[in-house]
Write a protein that holds these residues in place. Sequence first.
Motif: not given
Length: 223
Positions: A171-178
């Motif tokens: 449920x926590x933000x871990x990163x983002x898509x490249x």
Amino acid sequence: MIALILLLRSEEQSFELLLPDHPADSLVPQLSRFILRSKARLAASAPTRFEAGIGTPPPAGALRLGGEVERWLRWQSLTAPAPEERVIDAEWRLQDILCGLPRLGPEGGTHTAHMLGLDRLGAISLSKGCYPGQEIVARTHYLGQSKRGLVCLRLEAGEPPQPGVGVYTAGAAAGEVLGSAVDSTGHHYVQAVASGLQAGSHCECAGRGAEVLELSPAPLPLS
């Protein structure tokens, strides 16, 4: 990071800078500011088409890339695209994601060299102190302060996630898509910059489950 470059020596005092994603015309003035030798010249070349192969014997004069799946590149100044170019590009991008070779959009990105795993590829020096930001890059590396890194995710069926879409764990933000690519079976593979994700673990991306894969060997140039 602004752009990723494959640097090749073409002649005794000449180099080719191959740009997989960034437009050469806009990069030339950016790089020219850092040329300290008066005899050095930097210029965009004529339109170039790449001939590429995956899992096939390389022809004479081609650059071979290592890794689990052998790939090769050969280029020449041509304006007419080859009919198989788009198919090869999709397969090539998939292999880049599987082996952890980062890809950026034409506008560049906001990630550091550590986040993109350039130290794993041997693509950045931690001791050669003659480029902007070298001290910060080295200090971050040796103090272990870079928490985010490049990961490969395999997603459940659905629409491919767009660059910038969030990756979540518990449920926590871990990163983002490249970026992402699809294989012949329809599975989506995603390249993301994230923290706290280990190979074999699971997370969430684009509203569905994703498995974190172990990166295959880096595709370093062989010849």
